[in-house]
Design an enzyme around this catalytic site. Structure first.
Site, PDB file in Angstrom:
ATOM      1  N   LYS A  93      14.698  -3.863  15.764  1.00  0.00           N
ATOM      2  CA  LYS A  93      15.515  -4.706  15.980  1.00  0.00           C
ATOM      3  C   LYS A  93      15.252  -5.224  17.376  1.00  0.00           C
ATOM      4  CE  LYS A  93      18.265  -4.215  12.578  1.00  0.00           C
ATOM      5  NZ  LYS A  93      18.531  -5.430  11.507  1.00  0.00           N
ATOM      6  N   TYR A 139      13.617   2.137  14.370  1.00  0.00           N
ATOM      7  CA  TYR A 139      14.712   1.208  13.980  1.00  0.00           C
ATOM      8  C   TYR A 139      15.286   0.213  15.264  1.00  0.00           C
ATOM      9  CZ  TYR A 139      18.961  -0.822  12.107  1.00  0.00           C
ATOM     10  OH  TYR A 139      19.692  -1.599  11.589  1.00  0.00           O
TER      11      TYR A 139
END
Length: 249
Positions: free
Chosen positions: A139, A135
């Site tokens: 990002k 994750y």
């Protein structure tokens, strides 16, 4: 100040995004807000519309969203993205990446091609393309790609834990958010360095975008850490005119 800025918002129904939406439509400096959505919006205003026009119907597939950014965009436009989903909601990490990375990047690319000069992205404090966690690596990769697009102003917010009521919170997240909320009830200083209220993040995003649109920030990338978010979203925040705030209800 005259209302000359047009806003485009992706991610208008989530915890931070819904607060960004209400903040945008309450600001007298924003002439109009165009929000990308497939769900009913939590707010209404004569200065608010959805992109595409049939956004609340199943035919409004998210992959087509970038094609609905007008080219050229209105002068003095800002694009704000709080777009994101969870792996649980998406069904898999690959499906999550289609929204959090692919769609975000496609929208940013289309915004740049349309001549929008100010781009604001709500990211996360741990974002890094070198991260071992999927994750935060995703990002970080998105941050790197949007920086490389060459917007005159590229604002990246990196909040910590986001405090607010989430319908999709897992039990452990719910407990941590409650702890942050209780700490803030005693004193903001007990949580500001590790958790920020969704409304504060939203106000910081709008405040930073408007500073750039008005030419009050030098060109380039502007990264907002948690202390910067609190400063822009609470300490230096000035409420909208009462009339504009009333219209946004």
């Amino acid at each position: 100040m005259s209302t000359t800025t047009t806003a485009f918002l992706a991610g208008s129904t989530g915890l931070v995004g819904s607060n960004i939406l209400s903040t945008l439509i309450a600001r007298p400096e924003i002439a109009h807000t165009h929000a990308f959505t497939r769900r009913p919006l939590p707010h209404s205003s004569p200065r608010l519309s959805t992109l595409p026009a049939d956004a609340e119907h199943e035919s409004a597939a998210p992959p087509t969203w970038p094609t609905h950014i007008p080219n050229p965009a209105p002068a003095s436009s800002i694009f704000v993205s709080a777009l994101g989903t969870t792996r649980a909601q998406a069904g898999s990490l690959d499906a999550q990446r289609q929204i959090d990375y692919e769609l975000n990047l496609a929208l940013a690319t289309a915004a740049k091609a349309a001549g929008i000069t100010t781009y604001v992205l709500v990211s996360t404090a741990q974002a890094s393309a070198a991260s071992i966690f999927p994750y935060t690596r995703m990002k970080g990769e998105l941050e790197d790609r949007v920086k490389a697009l060459g917007f005159a102003h590229c604002v990246i917010l990196r909040p910590g834990l986001i405090v607010g009521a989430r319908e999709d919170s897992r039990p452990a997240e719910f407990v941590v958010r409650k702890v942050a909320g209780l700490a803030g009830a005693f004193a903001n200083g007990l949580k500001d360095f590790w958790a920020q209220d969704a409304l504060v993040i939203a106000r910081a995003a709008v405040h930073a975008g408007l500073l750039c649109a008005r030419g009050e920030r030098e060109d380039g990338v502007w990264e907002l850490a948690q202390a910067d978010i609190v400063r822009l979203g609470r300490t230096e925040w000035k409420d909208a005119a009462p009339a504009a705030a009333e219209e946004a209800k």
